[in-house]
Design a protein around this motif. Structure first.
Motif, PDB file in Angstrom:
ATOM      1  N   ASP A   9       0.783  -1.378  -0.013  1.00  0.00           N
ATOM      2  CA  ASP A   9       0.148  -0.022   0.009  1.00  0.00           C
ATOM      3  C   ASP A   9       0.790   1.258  -0.099  1.00  0.00           C
ATOM      4  OD1 ASP A   9       1.066   0.038   2.564  1.00  0.00           O
ATOM      5  OD2 ASP A   9      -0.934  -0.036   3.573  1.00  0.00           O
ATOM      6  N   GLY A  10       2.163   1.068  -0.349  1.00  0.00           N
ATOM      7  CA  GLY A  10       3.044   2.097  -0.483  1.00  0.00           C
ATOM      8  C   GLY A  10       3.361   2.405  -1.962  1.00  0.00           C
ATOM      9  N   THR A  11       4.695   2.891  -2.160  1.00  0.00           N
ATOM     10  CA  THR A  11       5.073   3.300  -3.488  1.00  0.00           C
ATOM     11  C   THR A  11       6.089   2.254  -3.844  1.00  0.00           C
ATOM     12  OG1 THR A  11       6.882   4.591  -2.412  1.00  0.00           O
ATOM     13  CG2 THR A  11       4.885   5.685  -2.989  1.00  0.00           C
ATOM     14  N   GLY A  12       6.306   2.130  -5.138  1.00  0.00           N
ATOM     15  CA  GLY A  12       7.264   1.165  -5.566  1.00  0.00           C
ATOM     16  C   GLY A  12       6.500  -0.194  -5.900  1.00  0.00           C
ATOM     17  N   PRO A  13       7.176  -1.119  -6.609  1.00  0.00           N
ATOM     18  CA  PRO A  13       6.666  -2.358  -6.615  1.00  0.00           C
ATOM     19  C   PRO A  13       6.520  -3.157  -5.432  1.00  0.00           C
ATOM     20  CG  PRO A  13       8.742  -2.078  -8.010  1.00  0.00           C
ATOM     21  CD  PRO A  13       8.564  -1.046  -7.086  1.00  0.00           C
ATOM     22  N   ALA A  14       5.480  -3.959  -5.514  1.00  0.00           N
ATOM     23  CA  ALA A  14       4.874  -5.051  -4.454  1.00  0.00           C
ATOM     24  C   ALA A  14       5.884  -6.076  -4.057  1.00  0.00           C
ATOM     25  CB  ALA A  14       3.634  -5.701  -4.664  1.00  0.00           C
ATOM     26  N   ALA A  15       6.852  -6.431  -5.046  1.00  0.00           N
ATOM     27  CA  ALA A  15       7.983  -7.289  -4.697  1.00  0.00           C
ATOM     28  C   ALA A  15       9.042  -7.189  -5.832  1.00  0.00           C
ATOM     29  CB  ALA A  15       7.388  -8.680  -5.014  1.00  0.00           C
ATOM     30  N   ILE A  16      10.300  -7.267  -5.143  1.00  0.00           N
ATOM     31  CA  ILE A  16      11.537  -7.118  -6.032  1.00  0.00           C
ATOM     32  C   ILE A  16      12.255  -8.561  -5.778  1.00  0.00           C
ATOM     33  CG2 ILE A  16      13.588  -5.886  -6.376  1.00  0.00           C
ATOM     34  CD1 ILE A  16      12.393  -3.239  -5.599  1.00  0.00           C
ATOM     35  N   ILE A  17      12.679  -9.050  -6.802  1.00  0.00           N
ATOM     36  CA  ILE A  17      13.574 -10.342  -6.776  1.00  0.00           C
ATOM     37  C   ILE A  17      14.989  -9.662  -7.448  1.00  0.00           C
ATOM     38  CG2 ILE A  17      14.035 -12.590  -7.243  1.00  0.00           C
ATOM     39  CD1 ILE A  17      11.175 -12.925  -7.338  1.00  0.00           C
ATOM     40  N   ASN A  18      15.996  -9.697  -6.798  1.00  0.00           N
ATOM     41  CA  ASN A  18      17.387  -9.147  -7.100  1.00  0.00           C
ATOM     42  C   ASN A  18      18.200 -10.278  -7.224  1.00  0.00           C
ATOM     43  OD1 ASN A  18      19.320  -7.570  -8.173  1.00  0.00           O
ATOM     44  ND2 ASN A  18      19.686  -6.492  -6.191  1.00  0.00           N
ATOM     45  N   GLN A  19      18.632 -10.634  -8.336  1.00  0.00           N
ATOM     46  CA  GLN A  19      19.802 -11.735  -8.401  1.00  0.00           C
ATOM     47  C   GLN A  19      21.263 -11.084  -8.643  1.00  0.00           C
ATOM     48  OE1 GLN A  19      21.609 -14.339  -7.857  1.00  0.00           O
ATOM     49  NE2 GLN A  19      20.161 -15.961  -8.797  1.00  0.00           N
ATOM     50  N   LYS A  20      21.745 -11.182  -7.531  1.00  0.00           N
ATOM     51  CA  LYS A  20      23.202 -10.513  -7.807  1.00  0.00           C
ATOM     52  C   LYS A  20      24.176 -11.537  -8.168  1.00  0.00           C
ATOM     53  CE  LYS A  20      22.607  -6.963  -4.132  1.00  0.00           C
ATOM     54  NZ  LYS A  20      23.200  -6.304  -3.204  1.00  0.00           N
ATOM     55  N   GLY A  21      23.897 -12.799  -8.218  1.00  0.00           N
ATOM     56  CA  GLY A  21      24.902 -13.975  -8.764  1.00  0.00           C
ATOM     57  C   GLY A  21      24.586 -14.008 -10.065  1.00  0.00           C
ATOM     58  N   SER A  22      25.210 -15.165 -10.644  1.00  0.00           N
ATOM     59  CA  SER A  22      25.155 -15.656 -12.004  1.00  0.00           C
ATOM     60  C   SER A  22      24.023 -16.651 -12.242  1.00  0.00           C
ATOM     61  CB  SER A  22      26.432 -15.955 -12.378  1.00  0.00           C
ATOM     62  OG  SER A  22      26.969 -17.257 -11.806  1.00  0.00           O
ATOM     63  N   GLU A  23      23.377 -17.136 -11.218  1.00  0.00           N
ATOM     64  CA  GLU A  23      22.249 -18.106 -11.347  1.00  0.00           C
ATOM     65  C   GLU A  23      21.052 -17.606 -11.769  1.00  0.00           C
ATOM     66  OE1 GLU A  23      22.685 -21.439 -10.830  1.00  0.00           O
ATOM     67  OE2 GLU A  23      24.834 -20.921 -10.631  1.00  0.00           O
ATOM     68  N   ASP A  24      20.100 -18.390 -12.025  1.00  0.00           N
ATOM     69  CA  ASP A  24      18.782 -17.898 -13.128  1.00  0.00           C
ATOM     70  C   ASP A  24      18.053 -17.096 -11.775  1.00  0.00           C
ATOM     71  OD1 ASP A  24      19.627 -18.737 -15.382  1.00  0.00           O
ATOM     72  OD2 ASP A  24      18.644 -20.662 -14.979  1.00  0.00           O
ATOM     73  N   ILE A  25      16.991 -16.394 -12.428  1.00  0.00           N
ATOM     74  CA  ILE A  25      16.381 -15.506 -11.618  1.00  0.00           C
ATOM     75  C   ILE A  25      14.833 -15.968 -10.749  1.00  0.00           C
ATOM     76  CG2 ILE A  25      15.092 -13.276 -11.511  1.00  0.00           C
ATOM     77  CD1 ILE A  25      16.918 -12.374 -13.826  1.00  0.00           C
ATOM     78  N   PHE A  26      14.024 -16.800 -11.656  1.00  0.00           N
ATOM     79  CA  PHE A  26      12.652 -17.110 -11.196  1.00  0.00           C
ATOM     80  C   PHE A  26      12.290 -18.148 -11.949  1.00  0.00           C
ATOM     81  CE2 PHE A  26       8.183 -15.839 -10.721  1.00  0.00           C
ATOM     82  CZ  PHE A  26       8.197 -15.688  -9.305  1.00  0.00           C
ATOM     83  N   ASP A  27      11.670 -19.242 -10.867  1.00  0.00           N
ATOM     84  CA  ASP A  27      11.181 -20.633 -11.527  1.00  0.00           C
ATOM     85  C   ASP A  27       9.870 -20.547 -10.831  1.00  0.00           C
ATOM     86  OD1 ASP A  27      10.773 -22.934 -12.413  1.00  0.00           O
ATOM     87  OD2 ASP A  27      12.258 -23.847 -11.557  1.00  0.00           O
ATOM     88  N   VAL A  28       8.526 -20.572 -11.702  1.00  0.00           N
ATOM     89  CA  VAL A  28       7.306 -20.764 -11.167  1.00  0.00           C
ATOM     90  C   VAL A  28       6.839 -22.291 -11.620  1.00  0.00           C
ATOM     91  CG1 VAL A  28       4.964 -20.384 -11.312  1.00  0.00           C
ATOM     92  CG2 VAL A  28       6.720 -18.475 -11.048  1.00  0.00           C
TER      93      VAL A  28
END
Length: 259
Positions: free
Chosen positions: A49-68
């Motif tokens: 209920d604030g500003t900005g995205p509801a969720a941020i996923i930040n992958q700082k390494g070299s692996e993949d980011i997201f898997d559903v």
């Protein structure tokens, strides 16, 4: 450790081993998770209920980011670098969709269910790509397919022009037909009217008329020597006119004479 009730602690704490909370957990501040798996038996809901995205996923390494996954099978995947895969965990493009179902793919439609564009893949033994376009009333008018017949029935087509005045308008270039005996047909859809065709056969050129709904008859042809035949397919002179009966050539003038 197990807490039941409401307690407020103004201190820094560190917990080892398992912690069970019966009720809601509210975190005011930054939440940091290190080398930990999150497991939920019900819905995982993120509300912002604030500003900005509801969720941020930040992958700082070299692996993949997201898997559903659905029952252990990946259905939506984002690899390192940003490529998105649907039905694949190794997307080779910015958006890579893979399917094992025939006539499956991508659909763009209105919320009311009205069809717009479909990009499909026939996953059969000889499956190919298929693009379908629909009118505002969901009528299929244009189709481009890698196998079978393609058609455009949604208006005029322009090549080299954005304002075609006919079913096919070509501007700024030429048209070429390449084939064994390349042929151009003229089909008159009026009942009782004959059809015509123009075609080339090796070093000869023909204009033929479809007579009596049975076969084509040559009306004019030209051979490799440049001889033109009317009524004959083997002209012996630059202009060779042949007729079984009647006059073979007639010249008329509406003026004072032939000149």
């Amino acid at each position: 450790m197990k807490w039941i009730g409401q307690h407020i602690f103004d201190l820094k704490s560190r917990f080892r081993n398992d912690v069970t909370i019966d009720g809601d957990l509210t975190v005011s501040g930054t939440y940091t998770q290190i080398d930990t798996d999150v497991t939920t038996t019900e819905q995982w809901l993120v509300t912002n209920d604030g500003t900005g995205p509801a969720a941020i996923i930040n992958q700082k390494g070299s692996e993949d980011i997201f898997d559903v996954q659905d029952d252990g099978t990946s259905v939506f995947y984002i690899e390192d670098g940003g490529n998105v895969g649907i039905g694949t965990t190794s997307p080779g493009f910015a958006l890579d969709v893979k399917t094992s179902t025939s006539d499956d793919g991508i659909s763009l439609s209105a919320a009311s269910g009205r069809k717009g564009i479909e990009i499909l893949l026939d996953n059969g033994t000889n499956g190919g790509g298929d693009i379908k376009m629909y009118t505002g009333s969901s009528v299929l008018t244009n189709r481009i397919t890698a196998q079978g017949s393609s058609f455009i029935n949604g208006g005029n087509v322009g090549i080299g022009t954005d304002s075609p005045g006919h079913k096919l308008s070509i501007s700024g270039g030429n048209a070429q037909i390449s084939h064994t005996e390349p042929t151009l047909f003229f089909n008159d859809t009026t009942t009782g009217h004959d059809d015509w065709k123009i075609y080339a056969d090796w070093d000869k050129f023909y204009i033929q008329q479809y007579v009596g709904d049975s076969s084509y008859s040559t009306r004019l042809m030209s051979d490799a020597s440049g001889n033109v035949g009317i009524g004959t397919t083997s002209p012996q002179r630059l202009l060779d006119i042949s007729a079984v009966t009647g006059a073979t050539l007639r010249l008329t003038s509406t003026g004072d004479g032939l000149g």
